[in-house]
Design an enzyme around this catalytic site. Structure first.
Site, PDB file in Angstrom:
ATOM      1  N   HIS A 188       0.877  -1.210   0.125  1.00 23.52           N
ATOM      2  CA  HIS A 188      -0.029   0.019   0.006  1.00 23.52           C
ATOM      3  C   HIS A 188       0.971   1.219  -0.098  1.00 23.52           C
ATOM      4  CE1 HIS A 188      -3.858   1.989   0.537  1.00 23.52           C
ATOM      5  NE2 HIS A 188      -3.222   2.841   1.452  1.00 23.52           N
TER       6      HIS A 188
ATOM      7  N   HIS B 167     -10.534   2.670  -0.808  1.00 27.20           N
ATOM      8  CA  HIS B 167     -10.743   2.116   0.417  1.00 27.20           C
ATOM      9  C   HIS B 167     -11.483   0.914   0.715  1.00 27.20           C
ATOM     10  CE1 HIS B 167     -10.155   4.598   4.606  1.00 27.20           C
ATOM     11  NE2 HIS B 167      -8.961   4.473   4.091  1.00 27.20           N
TER      12      HIS B 167
END
Length: 738
Positions: A47, A94
């Protein structure tokens, strides 16, 4: 330092590989303590580090005459739009948080993407979202969708930024892993842009905004692993947002940037304090001394690694000029926000963190970040067996329907095509009074820039079914459709941001999809002159039992209108206007909703697509709008030509009378999703001029029929009244969710 040193097993539990644990020891010259190991685990997670994707991301085009901040240089992309203004825009995912806690997961996704924009000094003016869920009939899907939409609406509406468009798609592949991608765009004067950098020995480092709590700890690592039955145990990794606090932070941030005292500023998103301190320091080739005791906390018992990794929302790290501390504090005090000095800039290029009078971590800033010491991998990839199976599809194996009107009703009421008003009505599209497309729909959201005639056009697009069938062609189509939507709205495509949603990169077949998508994106972006300004890679959208989601490289595109009055609507305007199809019809139903859902044939290649033909079509539509030869334009995409006609008719409460093209199968003509097509309507008074212009162009065109009273007529057969179509079109989502 902490006395108990971590082991290889500790490192592996934190998501690090054995070779990464060894590399950390080489960098430090010793075994890291637990806090330091946590630091590396989040900063070297996929990430944050893009370690499994950066090799391919670097192949994407990143430059143009308009580019002011290239991919990876700042918190968001930045392009020059003229008149001393720039547009900052970005899309991010998300997904994992929204799968576990849909309301807060989606809400904080909106908050995070907007902070990326205003840390550049830009005021956000438009939001979009791209959402994907499993079977709409499933109760969990309905719960997730309600929570996500409410989270986006509550946060965005309270924050005060209009949501001007988006997309919503359903497929069983997203049952466990929904995708929630949020886009934001903002405007800044080119001489007032802020940077995420730190330099100047002795300059103070401030944390501003909300207090730090235990929510969101290891959120970056949480987003870098598959969803399992035990993921609910990671619930603390989902942050909690406060849109009213974010609104205050927005105003205070823009004011402090305007003060001229800011050296650098960065949002605390994934990996919190450690990410902001390391990235800013590495970029400025400096270091920092940070005293964690000075960080405002919501819980008094937080350990050093918890403070460093917390992803509590509505926080910023700011480096300011020494001597301006009081003025900076007064600005944040005015907005009733915390502003605490927690450190100073050093010339060591190291990050040294103190707590309770002890050094709890001492790490080199550059070795933590992408482009520095973070690992970079070239993963194995191979073509999956299904790809060749999909190529065997033959249209002749599919019978034509007996009742075409029945197919029309089926598609109009299919969740992937039907009206998304249930969603849109929960978003405020009118905040700020700049939205041009609220009462005059277009293929992209168009937002006027305050005080000017100039407007931006924004869209998010991706048909993941096409990408699954053929990643290279499917991703090129996603870019082309985004550009087509911008052009049909009257805009000029400028640049893209992307949100690359894929399964586990260690699976060679998943990585093959990723590589193919990058190749397709590269070709299309180069053709359309739309460089990639940045975005987000979201791997691990995969469950232990359900497999990976369709590869979903969502394209967020920015377009520019020099005058908002040149915006083109998709709605038919007048009874008697003539309807034309631009682009050619092909005997192709591959990849279509008609084939996939009506015939239940899941294996087929991507639909027909020719990049050169697509590019020529866009130039033609641009010129038609410029010369005011058309009164509506709507791209042909999901659901095919019939759905495009129906949407244009329903938007104006009108109808159409058309004739099909006998050169291809009737179902392919009406319901196939051949790319590179646009329907336009033309006033009869300028039809001859229109025909002369098209005849001299390189784009194919054909007469379809005319705009009529409120009914749909095909080959003189009355299929539906517009009122019936609207009922079918508007009632689908409501029937499941109300």
């Amino acid at each position: 330092m902490e006395q108990t040193l971590p082991t290889l097993q500790t490192a592996q539990d934190l998501g690090l590989l054995e070779e990464e644990f060894e590399r950390i020891q080489e960098i430090l010259g010793r075994v890291p303590n637990f806090t330091e190991l946590c630091i590396f685990s989040v900063m070297w997670s996929e990430h944050c580090s893009y370690k499994n994707s950066i090799v391919w991301l670097k192949k994407l085009p990143r430059d143009s005459d308009r580019m002011l901040a290239k991919a990876g240089e700042e918190n968001a992309g930045l392009v020059d739009i003229g008149d001393g203004l720039a547009c900052s825009f970005k899309i991010e995912s998300h997904n994992h948080p929204s799968a576990i806690e849909p309301y807060q997961g989606a809400a904080t996704g909106v908050g995070g993407i907007n902070r990326d924009i205003f840390t550049m000094g830009a005021r956000p003016i438009a939001q979009l979202n791209s959402l994907r869920f499993g079977d709409i009939k499933n109760e969990r899907t309905q719960w997730l969708l309600r929570g996500v939409v409410k989270g986006i609406g509550d946060y965005g509406n309270a924050f005060g930024i209009p949501t001007v468009g988006g997309e919503l798609f359903f497929d069983p592949c997203y049952q466990v892993n929904p995708l929630v991608n949020a886009f934001s765009a903002g405007i800044v004067e080119t001489d007032k842009v802020a940077s995420a950098i730190s330099y100047g020995v002795g300059n103070p480092v401030f944390i501003v905004g909300s207090a730090t709590g235990k929510d969101g700890i290891h959120g970056a690592a949480f987003a870098s692993k598959d969803i399992t039955e035990d993921s609910i145990k990671d619930l603390p990794a989902v942050q909690v947002g406060d849109p009213f606090q974010e609104k205050l932070l927005l105003e205070a941030t823009l004011e402090v940037i305007a003060s001229g005292h800011v050296i650098g500023i960065q949002d605390m998103g994934a990996a919190g304090i450690i990410c902001s301190t390391s990235e800013m320091s590495a970029k400025g080739e400096h270091g920092m001394e940070i005293w964690l005791d000075k960080v405002p906390l919501r819980q008094s018992d937080m350990l050093a690694w918890e403070i460093l990794l917390s992803e509590s929302q509505e926080r910023m790290l700011i480096v300011v000029e020494k001597g301006s501390e009081e003025e900076v504090k007064q600005i944040f005090e005015k907005w009733d926000l915390q502003c605490e000095q927690i450190g100073i800039v050093t010339d060591t290029e190291r990050l040294v963190f103190h707590q309770h009078g002890e050094v709890v971590a001492d790490v080199p800033a550059d070795d933590l970040v992408l482009g520095g010491g973070a690992p970079v991998y070239q993963r194995e990839y191979r073509e999956p067996a299904y790809y060749q199976e999909y190529q065997k599809f033959n249209i002749d194996d599919i019978p034509e329907p007996d009742d075409y009107a029945e197919v029309a009703k089926f598609l109009l009421s299919h969740p992937n095509i039907a009206s998304k008003q249930w969603v849109a009505q929960q978003y405020d599209s009118m905040i700020g009074t700049g939205t041009v497309t609220t009462n005059s729909p277009a293929d992209a959201g168009v937002v006027r820039i305050k005080g000017m005639d100039k407007a931006i056009a924004v869209t998010v697009d991706c048909n993941a079914r096409y990408v699954h069938a053929d990643p290279e062609i499917g991703c090129a189509i996603a870019v082309a459709e985004a550009a087509r939507n911008i052009v049909c709205s009257g805009g000029e495509p400028v640049a893209i941001t992307n949100c690359l949603n894929f399964g586990n990169p260690y699976d060679p077949e998943v990585y093959w999809q990723f590589v193919g998508a990058i190749k397709g994106m590269k070709k299309a972006c180069e053709k359309f002159g739309t460089p990639v300004t940045g975005g987000n890679v979201s791997f691990y959208n995969q469950s232990s039992d359900g497999g990976a989601v369709f590869p979903t490289p969502t394209i967020g595109m920015l377009g520019l209108l020099q005058n908002y009055r040149n915006k083109m609507t998709l709605a038919f305007q007048n009874e008697g206007d003539v309807i034309y199809l631009l682009g050619k019809s092909v005997n192709n139903i591959a990849g279509s909703e008609y084939l996939y859902s009506y015939h239940q044939v899941k294996k087929s290649p991507a639909p027909y697509f020719d990049l050169e033909e697509e590019y020529a079509l866009h130039r033609t539509v641009e010129e038609l709008i410029k010369q005011k030869m058309i009164v509506s334009a709507h791209d042909v995409s999901d659901g095919g030509l019939f759905i495009a006609l129906a949407e244009s008719a329903m938007a104006g409460n009108l109808g159409f009378k058309i004739q099909t093209d006998g050169k291809v199968r009737k179902d392919a003509f009406l319901f196939g999703e051949t790319q590179g097509r646009v329907i336009v309507s033309v006033s009869p008074s300028i039809q001859r001029r229109f025909i002369d212009f098209l005849s001299a162009s390189s784009s194919e065109f054909s007469l379809l029929g005319e705009v009529s009273k409120a009914e749909f007529v095909v080959n003189k057969d009355r299929w539906l009244k517009t009122e019936e179509a609207l009922t079918a079109y508007n009632s689908t989502l409501i029937s499941y969710l109300s």
